[in-house]
Scaffold this active site. Structure first.
Site, PDB file in Angstrom:
ATOM      1  N   GLU B  68      -7.207   0.610  -7.931  1.00  0.00           N
ATOM      2  CA  GLU B  68      -7.923   0.363  -6.679  1.00  0.00           C
ATOM      3  C   GLU B  68      -9.432   0.294  -6.891  1.00  0.00           C
ATOM      4  O   GLU B  68     -10.118  -0.554  -6.313  1.00  0.00           O
ATOM      5  CB  GLU B  68      -7.589   1.428  -5.632  1.00  0.00           C
ATOM      6  CG  GLU B  68      -6.183   1.295  -5.038  1.00  0.00           C
ATOM      7  CD  GLU B  68      -5.081   1.783  -5.964  1.00  0.00           C
ATOM      8  OE1 GLU B  68      -5.393   2.469  -6.965  1.00  0.00           O
ATOM      9  OE2 GLU B  68      -3.899   1.496  -5.695  1.00  0.00           O
ATOM     10  N   HIS B 137       1.899   7.148   2.478  1.00  0.00           N
ATOM     11  CA  HIS B 137       2.204   5.804   2.997  1.00  0.00           C
ATOM     12  C   HIS B 137       2.065   5.695   4.510  1.00  0.00           C
ATOM     13  O   HIS B 137       2.459   4.699   5.094  1.00  0.00           O
ATOM     14  CB  HIS B 137       3.633   5.395   2.595  1.00  0.00           C
ATOM     15  CG  HIS B 137       3.821   5.173   1.132  1.00  0.00           C
ATOM     16  ND1 HIS B 137       3.737   6.186   0.216  1.00  0.00           N
ATOM     17  CD2 HIS B 137       4.075   4.042   0.419  1.00  0.00           C
ATOM     18  CE1 HIS B 137       3.945   5.694  -1.000  1.00  0.00           C
ATOM     19  NE2 HIS B 137       4.150   4.404  -0.903  1.00  0.00           N
TER      20      HIS B 137
END
Lengths: 379, 332
Positions: B68, B137
């Site tokens: 990321e 999530h």
């Protein structure tokens, strides 16, 4: 010297031995053709660059001691690595420095007063990279290693644009990013090498191993010579004597050419030494011996190159004129530092966003009115 | 209906609207490129970028290495080169490895360069709960980014807004955190392809009422509309404001509503402590103090890590929790 055992320069590329005689190592062979391109005037320029950079650096450290700057990160001892690599870059190349690359900034044409302004606290950048006179030398990045990803992304863009690997070294672009031995432990530097290898960016990773990340020796960062990590990423890598300006020049020139001609990313580890403190806030006597520092002072890049030039027959007049130029330069830096004005309120608000933003307008207006009501203002 | 209206009004889910919006932006400007994990051949784990790599090629839709910070950091470099990267973070809880590149680099580079460098980077973040997923999530991390100067943060609640706001975010010359309420990816809504688009940072009154004002962003807007519907059956008239943008916040429509109703309930999936809702409550108290008949109330996720999915219905505010707050506000 336990601190340096993993950086044995046995295979490092060297052109000049420490006494300034031309004695290329076997590992220097692929790079020698790049030295043949250099004229006496180029040699003199390298020398002048290093002496001016050191004069600037010394003056800036003095200015800090006199309260003119909040902080100074000296480049003393690293001028050979920086001038050689900086001079090897072509004008169309793009340079992403960390925050100690004063000599690279100098050879790229940046007015180094900009670095003084940053350390004085009047700006975060000090020069505008979109101004062509600044040689595509981007503003400093202070978070360790973050710029490696910016360089890699930029190099991806160069490749997508088709501005590299056309076969014309006069126009094909490459990107060079500077970072230190401490930065090699950062995720960003490692991620940058992953992306660079994946996208085969036209890019040189120039690692100055100055042996110290503030107080922590390079042996804490790595058990293996740092350049060997490159092969793990699939990046051609080489270690050089970073205090040999000719080795730095020749090796960087070749690997930039390799990068610009479609060879993908390259890694150069320049073995050098931070003779000074990390910054003026640091105290190296708490973590390293004077004997160790002295052993590196004996390998000083400027002393070595002066010996080389004298061996080539350079006259005293050259050294005298460069010394005089350096004195004048330092004096000019001192004078101009004293004349730096404090920034206006607008600097705090105007450049945060490119497009209009209600909070910037509202809060700037509020502060201006508040200051005006106090009868002063932040001028 | 005439033919022209038929062509411009289409029913589609937010997932398709985002895809269509990005396709339009990429067709309009060759400098727009998409970057992220699994977004190319797979079309992203939510299929938001489906078909775009096939259409625009591997240099416009990049299946990046799995990192990321690397995605954001190289997007910064590409923006320096003149590109307009749109990064996909696969899930809300995976954004933190990129936090330094977002907050210390992307957000600050224009300022560091005294305004001479633009950073037109969009970071798309599927966020929020209601999908029954495992840890990391289902989070709502938007307050971290709304707090950071130099960033803009928005969140569409409808397919129409998603279609237009993603294009406006890409056109912005500043970095935009684009929070996509993933529980709203698949319900269909009408998208008006002819526009006009509302300004990216405009808030909007989406239901008129008189007794109290409800405000939220993203998926919570549909919960508020549901609550208002239930309240109407009991004779309580609730006004609903969709923030659309959480940095900057367009306060005027909200303040106008509060001046009318005298009561405000702020709802959010995120934990309430030091949240976007806290900022709204403080600002409305400062600016509409004499209009308020009751304290501004917050309805938030609890101040705990997002729980295992079997507890998410208890963690996430629903219409009943919103109405409980409405009752408290009306009791003043």
């Amino acid at each position: 010297m336990a601190e340096t055992e993993n950086t044995s320069p046995a295979t490092a590329v060297q052109i000049l031995s420490t006494d300034g005689t031309v004695a290329p190592t076997a590992s220097a062979e692929p790079y020698l053709e790049y030295l043949n391109r250099l004229t006496d005037a180029d040699h003199e320029q390298f020398y002048r660059d290093m002496v001016l950079a050191r004069a600037f650096d010394t003056e800036a450290a003095n200015l800090q001691r006199q309260g003119q700057l909040a902080l100074w990160p000296p480049c003393h001892g690293q001028e050979g690595a920086q001038v050689g690599s900086g001079r090897a870059a072509r004008s169309q190349d793009h340079i992403f420095p960390s925050y100690r690359e004063h000599a690279v900034g100098l050879v790229r044409g940046v007015d180094l007063l900009g670095i003084i302004e940053v350390m004085r606290g009047t700006t975060h950048s000090g020069w505008d990279v979109s101004d062509p006179s600044n040689g595509n030398f981007r503003p400093y990045t202070l978070v360790i290693g973050a710029q490696a990803l910016h360089a890699t992304g930029f190099a991806m863009g160069v490749k997508f644009d088709g501005d590299t690997a056309t076969g014309n070294p006069e126009t094909d672009q490459a990107v060079m990013v500077y970072f230190g031995d401490g930065a090699t432990s950062q995720g960003d530097v490692n991620e940058a090498m992953v992306f660079a290898a994946s996208y085969q960016t036209p890019e040189v990773f120039f690692l100055q191993n100055n042996h110290w990340a503030i107080s922590v020796p390079v042996t804490t960062q790595s058990r293996t010579p740092l350049f060997q990590r490159g092969s793990g990423f699939g990046i051609p890598s080489v270690q050089i004597d970073g205090n040999d300006v000719l080795a730095s020049y020749a090796v960087t020139a070749k690997h930039l050419d390799d990068a610009r001609s479609g060879g993908g990313p390259q890694l150069i580890e320049a073995l050098t030494y931070r003779i000074g403190a990390h910054t003026t806030s640091d105290d190296p006597t708490k973590y390293r011996t004077q004997e160790l520092t002295d052993s590196w002072i004996a390998r000083d890049p400027i002393v070595r190159f002066e010996a080389f030039l004298r061996g080539q027959g350079a006259a005293n007049a050259l050294f005298e004129s460069v010394a005089a130029e350096a004195r004048d330069y330092a004096s000019d830096v001192r004078k101009r530092t004293h004349a730096i004005a404090d920034p206006e309120i607008g600097l705090m608000f105007d450049g945060v966003y490119s497009d209009d933003h209600p909070l910037m307008i509202e809060q700037k207006q509020w502060l201006e009115q508040y200051e005006a009501a106090l009868g002063g203002g932040a001028e | 209906m005439s033919d022209s209206i038929d062509k411009t009004l289409q029913s589609m889910p937010m997932a398709k609207a985002l895809n269509a919006g990005m396709r339009q932006a990429m067709a309009n400007d060759p400098k727009v490129l998409l970057m992220g994990e699994d977004i190319g051949k797979l079309g992203g784990v939510f299929r938001i970028t489906e078909g775009l790599q096939a259409e625009f090629g591997e240099n416009r839709v990049l299946d990046t290495p799995l990192a990321e910070s690397g995605i954001i950091g190289t997007a910064v470099g590409l923006a320096m080169r003149g590109y307009r990267p749109v990064c996909e973070i696969q899930f809300d809880g995976f954004i933190y490895p990129g936090f330094n590149q977002i907050t210390s680099q992307l957000a600050k580079l224009t300022n560091r360069n005294e305004g001479s460098l633009q950073m037109p980077v969009v970071i798309r973040v599927p966020y929020g709960g209601h999908i029954g997923a495992v840890e990391h999530h289902q989070e709502s991390p938007e307050a971290y980014f709304a707090h950071t100067a130099g960033l803009r943060s928005v969140s569409p609640s409808t397919p129409n807004d998603a279609y237009w706001m993603i294009q406006e975010a890409i056109a912005s010359n500043d970095p935009v955190m684009f929070f996509e309420p993933k529980s709203r990816y698949w319900p269909k809504g009408e998208v008006d392809l002819s526009g006009p688009a509302a300004p990216l940072h405009a808030s909007r009154i989406v239901r008129l009422g008189t007794d109290a004002t409800l405000v939220a962003h993203g998926a919570m807007v549909s919960v508020l509309l549901q609550a208002a519907e239930l309240a109407a059956a009991d004779g309580i008239s609730l006004e609903v404001v969709d923030l659309r943008s959480i940095s900057p916040i367009d306060y005027e429509p909200l303040l106008e509503s509060v001046r009318k109703t005298g009561r405000l309930i702020v709802a959010q999936e995120a934990s309430g402590n030091v949240s976007v809702g806290s900022e709204i409550a403080a600002t409305v108290a400062e600016r509409a103090f004499y209009s308020l008949e009751a304290p501004v109330l917050r309805v938030s996720g609890f101040d705990v890590p997002f729980p295992p999915a079997k507890l998410e219905k208890l963690f996430l505010p629903d219409a009943d929790r919103v109405l409980e707050a409405v009752d408290r506000a009306l009791a003043y």
